[in-house]
Design a protein around this motif. Structure first.
Motif, PDB file in Angstrom:
ATOM      1  N   LEU A  68       0.838  -1.206   0.000  1.00  0.00           N
ATOM      2  CA  LEU A  68       0.000   0.000   0.000  1.00  0.00           C
ATOM      3  C   LEU A  68       0.874   1.257   0.000  1.00  0.00           C
ATOM      4  O   LEU A  68       0.582   2.234  -0.688  1.00  0.00           O
ATOM      5  N   ARG A  69       1.975   1.184   0.724  1.00  0.00           N
ATOM      6  CA  ARG A  69       2.934   2.294   0.740  1.00  0.00           C
ATOM      7  C   ARG A  69       3.485   2.524  -0.674  1.00  0.00           C
ATOM      8  O   ARG A  69       3.556   3.657  -1.143  1.00  0.00           O
ATOM      9  N   GLN A  70       3.846   1.459  -1.381  1.00  0.00           N
ATOM     10  CA  GLN A  70       4.376   1.576  -2.738  1.00  0.00           C
ATOM     11  C   GLN A  70       3.320   2.098  -3.708  1.00  0.00           C
ATOM     12  O   GLN A  70       3.622   2.836  -4.639  1.00  0.00           O
ATOM     13  N   PHE A  71       2.067   1.706  -3.495  1.00  0.00           N
ATOM     14  CA  PHE A  71       0.956   2.203  -4.324  1.00  0.00           C
ATOM     15  C   PHE A  71       0.907   3.726  -4.269  1.00  0.00           C
ATOM     16  O   PHE A  71       0.776   4.396  -5.297  1.00  0.00           O
ATOM     17  N   TYR A  72       1.057   4.285  -3.082  1.00  0.00           N
ATOM     18  CA  TYR A  72       1.002   5.741  -2.933  1.00  0.00           C
ATOM     19  C   TYR A  72       2.297   6.419  -3.370  1.00  0.00           C
ATOM     20  O   TYR A  72       2.263   7.468  -4.003  1.00  0.00           O
ATOM     21  N   LEU A  73       3.425   5.834  -3.046  1.00  0.00           N
ATOM     22  CA  LEU A  73       4.697   6.441  -3.452  1.00  0.00           C
ATOM     23  C   LEU A  73       4.862   6.441  -4.972  1.00  0.00           C
ATOM     24  O   LEU A  73       5.439   7.365  -5.543  1.00  0.00           O
ATOM     25  N   ALA A  74       4.340   5.411  -5.644  1.00  0.00           N
ATOM     26  CA  ALA A  74       4.447   5.321  -7.106  1.00  0.00           C
ATOM     27  C   ALA A  74       3.409   6.191  -7.818  1.00  0.00           C
ATOM     28  O   ALA A  74       3.445   6.326  -9.036  1.00  0.00           O
ATOM     29  N   GLY A  75       2.477   6.767  -7.073  1.00  0.00           N
ATOM     30  CA  GLY A  75       1.469   7.633  -7.678  1.00  0.00           C
ATOM     31  C   GLY A  75       0.303   6.871  -8.278  1.00  0.00           C
ATOM     32  O   GLY A  75      -0.450   7.414  -9.079  1.00  0.00           O
ATOM     33  N   GLY A  76       0.130   5.606  -7.887  1.00  0.00           N
ATOM     34  CA  GLY A  76      -0.976   4.799  -8.423  1.00  0.00           C
ATOM     35  C   GLY A  76      -2.342   5.358  -8.090  1.00  0.00           C
ATOM     36  O   GLY A  76      -3.311   5.127  -8.813  1.00  0.00           O
ATOM     37  N   HIS A  77      -2.422   6.118  -7.029  1.00  0.00           N
ATOM     38  CA  HIS A  77      -3.707   6.688  -6.615  1.00  0.00           C
ATOM     39  C   HIS A  77      -4.153   7.825  -7.528  1.00  0.00           C
ATOM     40  O   HIS A  77      -5.290   8.266  -7.452  1.00  0.00           O
ATOM     41  N   ARG A  78      -3.280   8.293  -8.416  1.00  0.00           N
ATOM     42  CA  ARG A  78      -3.643   9.412  -9.293  1.00  0.00           C
ATOM     43  C   ARG A  78      -4.351   8.969 -10.566  1.00  0.00           C
ATOM     44  O   ARG A  78      -4.855   9.790 -11.301  1.00  0.00           O
ATOM     45  N   ARG A  79      -4.368   7.678 -10.844  1.00  0.00           N
ATOM     46  CA  ARG A  79      -5.059   7.220 -12.050  1.00  0.00           C
ATOM     47  C   ARG A  79      -6.510   6.907 -11.708  1.00  0.00           C
ATOM     48  O   ARG A  79      -6.875   6.793 -10.545  1.00  0.00           O
ATOM     49  N   ARG A  80      -7.321   6.768 -12.730  1.00  0.00           N
ATOM     50  CA  ARG A  80      -8.743   6.483 -12.525  1.00  0.00           C
ATOM     51  C   ARG A  80      -8.950   5.039 -12.095  1.00  0.00           C
ATOM     52  O   ARG A  80      -8.332   4.129 -12.626  1.00  0.00           O
ATOM     53  N   ALA A  81      -9.819   4.861 -11.154  1.00  0.00           N
ATOM     54  CA  ALA A  81     -10.198   3.516 -10.738  1.00  0.00           C
ATOM     55  C   ALA A  81     -11.293   3.012 -11.672  1.00  0.00           C
ATOM     56  O   ALA A  81     -11.982   3.795 -12.335  1.00  0.00           O
ATOM     57  N   GLU A  82     -11.449   1.716 -11.719  1.00  0.00           N
ATOM     58  CA  GLU A  82     -12.440   1.135 -12.623  1.00  0.00           C
ATOM     59  C   GLU A  82     -13.867   1.503 -12.217  1.00  0.00           C
ATOM     60  O   GLU A  82     -14.694   1.817 -13.055  1.00  0.00           O
ATOM     61  N   CYS A  83     -14.138   1.486 -10.923  1.00  0.00           N
ATOM     62  CA  CYS A  83     -15.511   1.724 -10.448  1.00  0.00           C
ATOM     63  C   CYS A  83     -15.712   3.061  -9.756  1.00  0.00           C
ATOM     64  O   CYS A  83     -16.804   3.373  -9.341  1.00  0.00           O
ATOM     65  N   GLY A  84     -14.690   3.832  -9.569  1.00  0.00           N
ATOM     66  CA  GLY A  84     -14.822   5.090  -8.843  1.00  0.00           C
ATOM     67  C   GLY A  84     -13.529   5.860  -8.907  1.00  0.00           C
ATOM     68  O   GLY A  84     -13.006   6.111  -9.974  1.00  0.00           O
ATOM     69  N   GLU A  85     -12.995   6.174  -7.719  1.00  0.00           N
ATOM     70  CA  GLU A  85     -11.719   6.879  -7.682  1.00  0.00           C
ATOM     71  C   GLU A  85     -10.936   6.456  -6.448  1.00  0.00           C
ATOM     72  O   GLU A  85     -11.507   6.116  -5.421  1.00  0.00           O
ATOM     73  N   TYR A  86      -9.623   6.471  -6.594  1.00  0.00           N
ATOM     74  CA  TYR A  86      -8.753   6.132  -5.475  1.00  0.00           C
ATOM     75  C   TYR A  86      -8.630   7.341  -4.565  1.00  0.00           C
ATOM     76  O   TYR A  86      -8.603   8.475  -5.024  1.00  0.00           O
ATOM     77  N   TYR A  87      -8.542   7.071  -3.277  1.00  0.00           N
ATOM     78  CA  TYR A  87      -8.333   8.149  -2.329  1.00  0.00           C
ATOM     79  C   TYR A  87      -6.882   8.598  -2.367  1.00  0.00           C
ATOM     80  O   TYR A  87      -5.972   7.785  -2.519  1.00  0.00           O
ATOM     81  N   SER A  88      -6.679   9.882  -2.208  1.00  0.00           N
ATOM     82  CA  SER A  88      -5.319  10.378  -1.970  1.00  0.00           C
ATOM     83  C   SER A  88      -4.903   9.859  -0.605  1.00  0.00           C
ATOM     84  O   SER A  88      -5.729   9.333   0.158  1.00  0.00           O
ATOM     85  N   LEU A  89      -3.643  10.007  -0.270  1.00  0.00           N
ATOM     86  CA  LEU A  89      -3.173   9.535   1.032  1.00  0.00           C
ATOM     87  C   LEU A  89      -3.904  10.264   2.155  1.00  0.00           C
ATOM     88  O   LEU A  89      -4.351   9.644   3.119  1.00  0.00           O
ATOM     89  N   GLY A  90      -4.070  11.571   1.997  1.00  0.00           N
ATOM     90  CA  GLY A  90      -4.824  12.337   2.991  1.00  0.00           C
ATOM     91  C   GLY A  90      -6.283  11.914   3.038  1.00  0.00           C
ATOM     92  O   GLY A  90      -6.899  11.870   4.098  1.00  0.00           O
ATOM     93  N   GLY A  91      -6.845  11.592   1.867  1.00  0.00           N
ATOM     94  CA  GLY A  91      -8.228  11.127   1.804  1.00  0.00           C
ATOM     95  C   GLY A  91      -8.407   9.783   2.488  1.00  0.00           C
ATOM     96  O   GLY A  91      -9.415   9.541   3.156  1.00  0.00           O
ATOM     97  N   LEU A  92      -7.417   8.902   2.332  1.00  0.00           N
ATOM     98  CA  LEU A  92      -7.470   7.596   2.995  1.00  0.00           C
ATOM     99  C   LEU A  92      -7.495   7.789   4.509  1.00  0.00           C
ATOM    100  O   LEU A  92      -8.314   7.187   5.202  1.00  0.00           O
ATOM    101  N   VAL A  93      -6.626   8.652   5.009  1.00  0.00           N
ATOM    102  CA  VAL A  93      -6.566   8.912   6.459  1.00  0.00           C
ATOM    103  C   VAL A  93      -7.887   9.501   6.943  1.00  0.00           C
ATOM    104  O   VAL A  93      -8.459   9.052   7.942  1.00  0.00           O
TER     105      VAL A  93
END
Length: 170
Positions: A68-93
């Motif tokens: 999960l740490r690598q997902f955020y460090l690699a910027g994976g959360h900035r792409r579109r999710a299939e069913c919605g949207e990924y939370y930013s790190l702040g959004g996850l918290v």
């Protein structure tokens, strides 16, 4: 009075004739210019750092798993999710703290503390299970429509059996 109106009419027509091309140019040409300028001068989003992760972990009260740490460090959360949207790190918290801050279930059930919501699927969440490393889908439709029993709350959490990498690859 009518002579004034008659004299004003040609002035208005001439004003419209001269102003119309300018308005059209401004609406079409300038907006295209501005759009292209913004594209050329847009700053790329700043990548997350280990300090950002540490700040989020401090707010959460535990360390994030490596994938999960690598997902955020690699910027994976900035792409579109299939069913919605990924939370930013702040959004996850923020979302995790909202879900675990008070009972979230319809009958006062607590949100499972081991589930970190990382994807907003409009009426559900994709959550990372920090105990197993697998993704679980929470489906709110299981508890909608009068079926708000404790059994329905348990059924609303549907393990996918997939790791984060497998889930993201689909």
């Amino acid at each position: 009075m009518t002579i004034r109106k008659l004299l004003l009419l040609p002035i208005i027509v001439i004003g419209v004739i001269f102003a119309l091309p300018f308005v059209i140019w401004q609406q079409l040409g300038m907006t295209r210019f501005a759009r292209n300028w913004r594209k050329r001068h847009r700053k790329p989003p700043t990548p997350l750092t280990a300090a950002d992760i540490a700040k989020a972990e401090k707010q959460l009260g535990f360390t994030l798993p490596d994938d999960l740490r690598q997902f955020y460090l690699a910027g994976g959360h900035r792409r579109r999710a299939e069913c919605g949207e990924y939370y930013s790190l702040g959004g996850l918290v923020k979302e995790y703290r909202m879900l675990t801050g008070k009972p979230y279930g319809p009958n006062g059930e607590d949100w499972p503390a081991n589930l970190l919501p990382f994807e907003d699927q409009l009426e559900s969440y994709a959550a990372y299970d920090i105990e197993t490393g697998l993704v679980t889908i929470w489906d709110s439709e299981e508890i909608i429509g009068g079926n708000e029993s404790k059994a329905a709350w348990k059924r609303s959490f549907q393990p996918t059996g997939k790791t984060l990498a497998q889930y993201l690859a689909q």
